[in-house]
Enzyme design. Structure first.
Site, PDB file in Angstrom:
ATOM      1  N   GLY A  13       0.818  -1.218   0.000  1.00 41.13           N
ATOM      2  CA  GLY A  13       0.000   0.000   0.000  1.00 41.13           C
ATOM      3  C   GLY A  13       0.848   1.263   0.000  1.00 41.13           C
ATOM      4  O   GLY A  13       2.076   1.203   0.098  1.00 41.13           O
ATOM      5  N   ARG A 100      -7.212   3.242  18.167  1.00 36.79           N
ATOM      6  CA  ARG A 100      -6.709   4.506  18.714  1.00 36.79           C
ATOM      7  C   ARG A 100      -7.382   4.936  20.005  1.00 36.79           C
ATOM      8  O   ARG A 100      -6.736   5.486  20.889  1.00 36.79           O
ATOM      9  CB  ARG A 100      -6.872   5.626  17.672  1.00 36.79           C
ATOM     10  CG  ARG A 100      -5.935   5.490  16.499  1.00 36.79           C
ATOM     11  CD  ARG A 100      -6.176   6.619  15.517  1.00 36.79           C
ATOM     12  NE  ARG A 100      -5.432   6.402  14.286  1.00 36.79           N
ATOM     13  CZ  ARG A 100      -5.844   6.810  13.092  1.00 36.79           C
ATOM     14  NH1 ARG A 100      -6.979   7.484  12.976  1.00 36.79           N
ATOM     15  NH2 ARG A 100      -5.114   6.568  12.033  1.00 36.79           N
ATOM     16  N   CYS A 129      -3.365  11.175  10.473  1.00 33.76           N
ATOM     17  CA  CYS A 129      -2.401  12.076   9.829  1.00 33.76           C
ATOM     18  C   CYS A 129      -2.640  13.556  10.150  1.00 33.76           C
ATOM     19  O   CYS A 129      -1.715  14.305  10.469  1.00 33.76           O
ATOM     20  CB  CYS A 129      -2.428  11.851   8.318  1.00 33.76           C
ATOM     21  SG  CYS A 129      -4.088  11.568   7.642  1.00 33.76           S
ATOM     22  N   GLN A 156      -6.760  18.223   2.587  1.00 35.87           N
ATOM     23  CA  GLN A 156      -6.061  16.952   2.649  1.00 35.87           C
ATOM     24  C   GLN A 156      -5.822  16.314   1.291  1.00 35.87           C
ATOM     25  O   GLN A 156      -6.693  16.314   0.419  1.00 35.87           O
ATOM     26  CB  GLN A 156      -6.834  15.967   3.549  1.00 35.87           C
ATOM     27  CG  GLN A 156      -6.909  16.436   4.988  1.00 35.87           C
ATOM     28  CD  GLN A 156      -7.569  15.450   5.933  1.00 35.87           C
ATOM     29  OE1 GLN A 156      -8.362  15.851   6.772  1.00 35.87           O
ATOM     30  NE2 GLN A 156      -7.251  14.155   5.838  1.00 35.87           N
ATOM     31  N   GLY A 160      -3.894  10.065   1.375  1.00 37.96           N
ATOM     32  CA  GLY A 160      -4.425   9.609   2.655  1.00 37.96           C
ATOM     33  C   GLY A 160      -5.403   8.457   2.485  1.00 37.96           C
ATOM     34  O   GLY A 160      -5.514   7.585   3.343  1.00 37.96           O
ATOM     35  N   LYS A 213     -12.049  12.211  14.630  1.00 35.07           N
ATOM     36  CA  LYS A 213     -10.721  11.703  15.025  1.00 35.07           C
ATOM     37  C   LYS A 213      -9.871  12.859  15.540  1.00 35.07           C
ATOM     38  O   LYS A 213      -9.153  12.722  16.535  1.00 35.07           O
ATOM     39  CB  LYS A 213     -10.011  11.063  13.835  1.00 35.07           C
ATOM     40  CG  LYS A 213     -10.569   9.732  13.357  1.00 35.07           C
ATOM     41  CD  LYS A 213      -9.841   9.309  12.069  1.00 35.07           C
ATOM     42  CE  LYS A 213     -10.754   8.532  11.149  1.00 35.07           C
ATOM     43  NZ  LYS A 213     -10.226   8.455   9.767  1.00 35.07           N
ATOM     44  N   ARG A 234     -11.149  17.400   1.420  1.00 30.14           N
ATOM     45  CA  ARG A 234     -10.244  16.748   0.459  1.00 30.14           C
ATOM     46  C   ARG A 234     -10.014  17.685  -0.718  1.00 30.14           C
ATOM     47  O   ARG A 234     -10.965  18.250  -1.261  1.00 30.14           O
ATOM     48  CB  ARG A 234     -10.872  15.461  -0.061  1.00 30.14           C
ATOM     49  CG  ARG A 234      -9.944  14.679  -0.985  1.00 30.14           C
ATOM     50  CD  ARG A 234      -8.995  13.784  -0.258  1.00 30.14           C
ATOM     51  NE  ARG A 234      -9.716  12.817   0.531  1.00 30.14           N
ATOM     52  CZ  ARG A 234      -9.158  12.095   1.511  1.00 30.14           C
ATOM     53  NH1 ARG A 234      -7.891  12.233   1.805  1.00 30.14           N
ATOM     54  NH2 ARG A 234      -9.889  11.232   2.194  1.00 30.14           N
ATOM     55  N   HIS A 241      -0.758  17.279   3.565  1.00 34.87           N
ATOM     56  CA  HIS A 241      -1.958  17.890   4.123  1.00 34.87           C
ATOM     57  C   HIS A 241      -1.620  19.305   4.600  1.00 34.87           C
ATOM     58  O   HIS A 241      -0.571  19.527   5.215  1.00 34.87           O
ATOM     59  CB  HIS A 241      -2.458  17.120   5.346  1.00 34.87           C
ATOM     60  CG  HIS A 241      -3.060  15.780   5.059  1.00 34.87           C
ATOM     61  ND1 HIS A 241      -3.234  15.259   3.783  1.00 34.87           N
ATOM     62  CD2 HIS A 241      -3.542  14.832   5.900  1.00 34.87           C
ATOM     63  CE1 HIS A 241      -3.810  14.066   3.871  1.00 34.87           C
ATOM     64  NE2 HIS A 241      -3.993  13.781   5.135  1.00 34.87           N
ATOM     65  N   ASN A 314       1.613  13.745   4.614  1.00 36.57           N
ATOM     66  CA  ASN A 314       0.710  12.817   5.307  1.00 36.57           C
ATOM     67  C   ASN A 314       1.185  11.375   5.286  1.00 36.57           C
ATOM     68  O   ASN A 314       0.843  10.600   6.173  1.00 36.57           O
ATOM     69  CB  ASN A 314      -0.701  12.911   4.693  1.00 36.57           C
ATOM     70  CG  ASN A 314      -0.695  12.646   3.201  1.00 36.57           C
ATOM     71  OD1 ASN A 314      -0.039  13.373   2.441  1.00 36.57           O
ATOM     72  ND2 ASN A 314      -1.401  11.636   2.768  1.00 36.57           N
TER      73      ASN A 314
HETATM   74  N1  12T Z   1     -10.058   7.738   5.561  1.00 38.48           N
HETATM   75  O1  12T Z   1      -5.877   7.279   9.611  1.00 38.48           O
HETATM   76  O2  12T Z   1      -9.099   9.101   3.547  1.00 38.48           O
HETATM   77  O3  12T Z   1      -7.959   7.090  10.120  1.00 38.48           O
HETATM   78  O4  12T Z   1      -7.487  10.485   3.936  1.00 38.48           O
HETATM   79  C1  12T Z   1      -6.548   8.734   7.426  1.00 38.48           C
HETATM   80  C2  12T Z   1      -6.832   9.273   6.196  1.00 38.48           C
HETATM   81  C3  12T Z   1      -8.597   7.537   7.421  1.00 38.48           C
HETATM   82  C4  12T Z   1      -7.068   7.369   9.338  1.00 38.48           C
HETATM   83  C5  12T Z   1      -8.207   9.549   4.268  1.00 38.48           C
HETATM   84  C6  12T Z   1      -8.892   8.079   6.177  1.00 38.48           C
HETATM   85  C7  12T Z   1      -7.423   7.871   8.023  1.00 38.48           C
HETATM   86  C8  12T Z   1      -7.986   8.949   5.576  1.00 38.48           C
END
Ligand code: 12T
Length: 340
Positions: A13, A100, A129, A156, A160, A213, A234, A241, A314
């Protein structure tokens, strides 16, 4: 020096690849690297320190003899696999949102709350992030002036979301250049030439999960007494970011002192000279380790207010680098695998 067997889960990834790169660039003491991913990616090769490593399947049994497992495989995979990895003896540093807010799981930004790692039970969470870069920049100000309230809007990058979103933005740019109709699958709307006030899923309170978050993780990492009012957006940027942050503090701030505090803070770089058009942007932060701060100015519309612009990579400080820094702190403190 002790060396560690390190697994990277989600190795193919966007963040997993950055984790491998970051371990190598920082010279983390690795005795064996174990890239793991879903079945469909098994057998693929990644290059680590000039040698090919074969991608294995992330499953029960894959974590035997692993000291540290860096996870970036999403929340669903993490729910199942992180406890398995911990039971097999690895210390897990998980980049997903799954663990988390678990009171048993430390949520750590090494520049902000490294001592939260003490007494971990085998799973450690890497924060979101947007939260990481915001707190790296705000910690020195909070220590000196006590932050009461944060109003933040994020800008962002698509990385991400992951590799598929990077491909979608690139595809839309090609479709635009060729005059073709644009296709959107990863995001619910066209992201090219657009701004979507929507990151992660919508919750019952009208906020998105990404926004909440930032609220909840700030409370856990920095201070539960700080009010956080977020909007997460976004934008069509590949990597990096940006955040427009307004804070109110208990004590009146001195702008020159704030600049000095930030200039001396670990992991922060101040880029703020409007006369020379010096301010940080996402492209400047791409591939960099620091959190960049600019556009510092007092906010005269409230008693003790400050506005600032904070930019970070990020995939780097927002994900892979923070996870590797946690592994570095664990190694310094003397890693204690629990289940062996
Ligand atoms: N959906 O770490 O889409 O919880 O940019 C981070 C980034 C979740 C996360 C994103 C996401 C997280 C995104």
């Amino acid at each position: 020096m002790k060396k560690y067997c390190v697994a990277v889960v989600g190795a193919m990834g966007a963040v997993g690849r950055e984790m491998l790169k970051t371990l190598e660039q920082r010279g983390f003491p690795v005795s064996e690297i174990r890239p793991l991913d879903i079945e469909a990616n098994a057998g693929k090769k990644v290059l680590y320190e000039g040698r090919e490593a074969t991608v294995g399947v992330a499953a029960k049994g894959a974590f035997v003899d692993v000291d540290i497992a860096l996870f970036s495989a999403g929340a669903d995979a993490s729910l199942v696999l992180a406890p398995i990895a911990a039971a097999e003896g690895a210390v897990v540093v998980d980049n997903s949102s799954q663990w988390r807010m678990d009171p048993e799981v430390p949520l750590v930004v090494p520049e902000v709350n490294p001592d939260a790692l003490d007494g971990h039970k085998g799973i450690i969470a890497n924060p979101n992030c947007s939260t990481i870069q915001m707190l790296v920049a705000l910690k020195p100000i909070h220590d000196a002036y006590k932050i009461k309230r944060i109003v933040v809007a994020t800008y962002q990058a698509v990385s991400g979301t992951g590799a598929a979103a990077i491909a979608e933005l690139a595809a839309q740019a090609e479709q635009f250049a060729k005059g073709e109709p644009m296709t959107a699958k990863v995001y619910p709307r066209q992201i090219l030439f657009n701004a979507l006030p929507h990151i992660d899923v919508f919750l019952d309170n009208g906020y998105t999960k990404e926004e909440m978050k930032m609220v909840n993780e700030t409370h856990k990492i920095l201070d539960p007494a700080i009010s956080v009012s977020p909007t997460a957006v976004r934008i069509p940027v590949f990597r990096g970011h940006s955040e427009a942050i307004n804070i109110e503090t208990e004590r009146p701030m001195d702008l020159a002192d704030v600049r000095r505090l930030l200039a001396a803070a670990p992991g922060v770089k101040v880029v703020d000279d409007p006369a020379k058009l010096a301010y940080p942007t996402a492209l400047d932060a791409d591939g960099k380790d620091e959190v960049f701060v600019g556009r510092l100015r007092l906010d005269p519309t409230v008693p003790n207010g400050l506005n600032m612009w904070v930019v970070g990579d990020n995939l780097r400080k927002g994900a892979a680098l923070n996870a590797v820094q946690i592994a570095e702190v664990l190694a310094r403190k003397g890693l204690e695998p629990k289940a062996r």
